[in-house]
Design a protein around this motif. Structure first.
Motif, short mmCIF file in Angstrom:
data_model
loop_
_atom_site.label_atom_id
_atom_site.label_comp_id
_atom_site.label_asym_id
_atom_site.label_seq_id
_atom_site.Cartn_x
_atom_site.Cartn_y
_atom_site.Cartn_z
N ASP A 1 8.85 22.42 -14.95
CA ASP A 1 9.27 21.02 -14.85
C ASP A 1 10.37 20.85 -13.80
OD1 ASP A 1 7.45 20.25 -16.72
OD2 ASP A 1 8.87 20.11 -18.38
N ASP A 2 11.33 21.77 -13.80
CA ASP A 2 12.41 21.71 -12.80
C ASP A 2 11.87 21.94 -11.40
OD1 ASP A 2 14.29 21.24 -14.78
OD2 ASP A 2 14.77 23.38 -15.02
N THR A 3 10.93 22.88 -11.28
CA THR A 3 10.32 23.15 -9.97
C THR A 3 9.56 21.93 -9.47
OG1 THR A 3 10.08 25.47 -10.59
CG2 THR A 3 8.79 24.71 -8.72
N LEU A 4 8.83 21.29 -10.37
CA LEU A 4 8.06 20.10 -10.01
C LEU A 4 8.99 18.96 -9.58
CD1 LEU A 4 5.44 18.50 -9.82
CD2 LEU A 4 5.61 18.03 -12.27
N SER A 5 10.10 18.78 -10.30
CA SER A 5 11.06 17.73 -9.95
C SER A 5 11.61 17.94 -8.55
CB SER A 5 12.19 17.72 -10.98
OG SER A 5 13.18 16.77 -10.61
N SER A 6 11.99 19.19 -8.24
CA SER A 6 12.51 19.51 -6.91
C SER A 6 11.44 19.30 -5.84
CB SER A 6 13.02 20.95 -6.90
OG SER A 6 13.43 21.33 -5.62
N PHE A 7 10.20 19.67 -6.18
CA PHE A 7 9.08 19.54 -5.23
C PHE A 7 8.83 18.07 -4.89
CE2 PHE A 7 4.58 19.24 -4.13
CZ PHE A 7 4.42 20.30 -3.25
N ILE A 8 8.85 17.21 -5.91
CA ILE A 8 8.63 15.77 -5.69
C ILE A 8 9.75 15.17 -4.85
CG2 ILE A 8 8.52 13.53 -6.85
CD1 ILE A 8 7.11 14.96 -9.17
N ASP A 9 11.00 15.54 -5.16
CA ASP A 9 12.13 15.02 -4.39
C ASP A 9 12.01 15.41 -2.92
OD1 ASP A 9 13.21 13.92 -6.66
OD2 ASP A 9 14.62 15.56 -7.03
N ASN A 10 11.64 16.66 -2.67
CA ASN A 10 11.49 17.14 -1.30
C ASN A 10 10.36 16.42 -0.58
OD1 ASN A 10 10.33 19.14 0.83
ND2 ASN A 10 12.35 19.96 0.37
N THR A 11 9.25 16.21 -1.30
CA THR A 11 8.10 15.52 -0.71
C THR A 11 8.46 14.11 -0.30
OG1 THR A 11 6.50 16.82 -2.00
CG2 THR A 11 5.76 14.69 -1.17
N LEU A 12 9.12 13.37 -1.18
CA LEU A 12 9.47 11.98 -0.89
C LEU A 12 10.50 11.88 0.22
CD1 LEU A 12 9.57 10.53 -4.52
CD2 LEU A 12 7.75 10.33 -2.82
N LEU A 13 11.44 12.82 0.25
CA LEU A 13 12.47 12.82 1.30
C LEU A 13 11.84 12.98 2.67
CD1 LEU A 13 15.44 12.95 2.23
CD2 LEU A 13 15.36 15.43 1.81
N TYR A 14 10.96 13.98 2.81
CA TYR A 14 10.35 14.22 4.11
C TYR A 14 9.28 13.18 4.44
CZ TYR A 14 12.86 18.50 4.99
OH TYR A 14 13.86 19.41 5.27
N ALA A 15 8.64 12.61 3.44
CA ALA A 15 7.67 11.54 3.70
C ALA A 15 8.38 10.33 4.32
CB ALA A 15 6.97 11.14 2.41
N SER A 16 9.58 10.04 3.82
CA SER A 16 10.36 8.93 4.36
C SER A 16 10.77 9.21 5.80
CB SER A 16 11.60 8.70 3.50
OG SER A 16 12.42 7.69 4.04
N LYS A 17 11.13 10.48 6.09
CA LYS A 17 11.57 10.83 7.43
C LYS A 17 10.42 10.89 8.44
CE LYS A 17 15.60 13.66 6.09
NZ LYS A 17 16.19 15.03 6.12
N GLU A 18 9.23 11.31 7.97
CA GLU A 18 8.12 11.59 8.88
C GLU A 18 7.06 10.50 8.94
OE1 GLU A 18 6.59 15.28 7.43
OE2 GLU A 18 8.33 16.45 8.09
N LYS A 19 7.24 9.43 8.19
CA LYS A 19 6.17 8.44 8.09
C LYS A 19 5.79 7.83 9.44
CE LYS A 19 9.39 4.74 6.80
NZ LYS A 19 9.77 3.77 5.75
N ASP A 20 6.78 7.64 10.32
CA ASP A 20 6.49 7.03 11.63
C ASP A 20 5.57 7.92 12.46
OD1 ASP A 20 8.01 4.83 11.04
OD2 ASP A 20 9.83 5.61 11.98
N LEU A 21 5.71 9.25 12.30
CA LEU A 21 4.85 10.17 13.05
C LEU A 21 3.40 10.02 12.64
CD1 LEU A 21 7.04 13.41 12.89
CD2 LEU A 21 6.67 11.96 14.89
N PHE A 22 3.15 9.72 11.37
CA PHE A 22 1.77 9.63 10.88
C PHE A 22 1.20 8.22 11.01
CE2 PHE A 22 3.42 13.44 8.93
CZ PHE A 22 2.35 14.31 9.04
N LEU A 23 2.07 7.23 11.19
CA LEU A 23 1.57 5.88 11.42
C LEU A 23 0.98 5.76 12.82
CD1 LEU A 23 4.40 3.75 9.76
CD2 LEU A 23 2.05 4.02 8.95
#
Length: 388
Positions: free
Chosen positions: A146-168
């Motif tokens: 559960d802790d690993t999943l929580s950290s994984f989701i936080d990391n995913t959302l953080l980088y998705a916010s940073k990289e979204k313009d590259l994929f648009l």
């Protein structure tokens, strides 16, 4: 190093094959080798590759299971009779792997020795990995999931916010000979159950004749299944020379700044290629390429989708995959695990109809041809005589 081994029985003796990258090692590994890897949390795909090479002993410079997540590779190797050791006192480096590569070695009482200058020389201590020890680590990792999943989701959302313009933005234009417009495209990655899923979809591939894209080693997976890839996309670190020379069009996935180490290998083979700078993983790039070339449908086999998939690849998030799949939307179908959902089988009705179809022309010939009728009558009479 430098301690000479005393006389005693050898527990295992063979030539060493060593590499920091397991997938590179498996290309030259044979059953008579002692394999030395540096692979924390050995995953199922790596374990399967080692098993396919027939290896009997594997030494790991890193823990087979760190406890970060419940990796399955060590359990799979152990249950298939492979002996596992973790190396205790060696610095991980390319120079060590190069030094020990090809040396004649033996394992005795959890110590590794090599034969050097006409004598046995001690290299390092080992710790044998057992099923109970792996199960203990597996349960510890599962409790922390559960802790690993929580950290994984936080990391995913953080980088998705940073990289979204590259994929648009659209990918850099690549003028391909392979036409994908209004066609089905199958993207094959060597992920979990890719062989079974590829076999299950064989009827679909025969009927629709989709464009076949192999992502790095996915090209070899296609060839092993009897297909020739139309396109190979990746950084070219795990695909074979045979696949690259199959006639497929090659797209080298480069870093965003345009650096493409994979082109060195392609040029050495004298093959043409396209270079495509793009963020994300090579499988993301393959899907985006098919999408932007206006494919009607994109089917992925063996693609990485879950947290465990990405942790096995050493990634702590899946931002690029989240963004790519959101962008492609309904055109994308993930066939991962479809072999567990549907296993095609030949029903008894189908076989019955086949038998009937074969007997019909024979029966018709017997009815029409008088010679055939006479022959059958003689056989019937002979059989009755014998039975009596």
């Amino acid at each position: 190093m430098g301690k000479q081994k005393g006389s005693a029985a050898h527990s295992f003796m063979a030539v060493v094959a060593a590499d920091l990258k397991t997938k590179q090692l498996c290309k030259r590994l044979h059953s008579h080798h002692i394999a030395i890897i540096d692979h924390p949390d050995v995953d199922e795909i790596a374990a399967q590759s080692l098993l396919e090479r027939g290896v009997k002993v594997v030494l790991n410079l890193s823990p087979f299971m760190t406890g970060q997540y419940p990796a399955e590779g060590a359990r799979r190797l152990l249950t298939n009779g492979v002996t596992l050791y973790e190396v205790l006192d060696v610095d991980v480096s390319d120079s060590f792997m190069e030094w020990i590569e090809g040396k004649y070695a033996t394992i005795l009482e959890e110590n590794l020795y090599i034969f050097l200058e006409e004598k046995w020389v001690h290299v390092c201590r080992l710790l044998q990995v057992t099923v109970p020890s792996v199960l203990n680590r597996w349960h510890e990792a599962h409790d922390k999931l559960d802790d690993t999943l929580s950290s994984f989701i936080d990391n995913t959302l953080l980088y998705a916010s940073k990289e979204k313009d590259l994929f648009l933005k659209p990918l850099c234009h690549v003028r391909l000979h392979t036409k994908m417009e209004q066609r089905h495209v199958v993207v094959v990655v060597r992920g979990k159950h890719y062989k079974e899923d590829l076999l299950t979809l064989s009827s679909y591939i025969r009927e629709y004749r989709p464009v076949l894209i192999g992502v790095d080693g996915g090209a070899d997976a296609l060839m092993a299944a009897g297909y020739r890839p139309d396109l190979i996309v990746g950084d070219m670190d795990s695909v074979s020379d045979r696949a690259l020379q199959s006639g497929a069009e090659i797209v080298v996935h480069a870093f965003v700044d345009g650096t493409a180490p994979g082109t060195t290998r392609i040029k050495a083979l004298g093959l043409p290629c396209h270079v495509l700078p793009a963020p994300g993983t090579s499988e993301d790039v393959a899907m985006l390429l098919a999408y932007e070339k206006e494919a009607e449908l994109i089917v992925t086999i063996g693609a990485h989708t879950s947290m465990i998939d990405f942790l096995e690849k050493g990634r702590k998030g899946m931002a690029s995959t989240l963004l790519v799949r959101t962008k492609i939307g309904t055109k994308l179908i993930d066939a991962k695990g479809v072999s567990h959902l549907y296993r095609p089988s030949e029903s008894w009705k189908l076989w019955s109809w086949c038998i009937v179809a074969m007997l019909l022309p024979v029966s018709a010939a017997l009815v029409i041809n008088p010679i055939a009728r006479h022959a059958v009558h003689m056989i019937w009479t002979q059989w009755r005589t014998w039975a009596l």
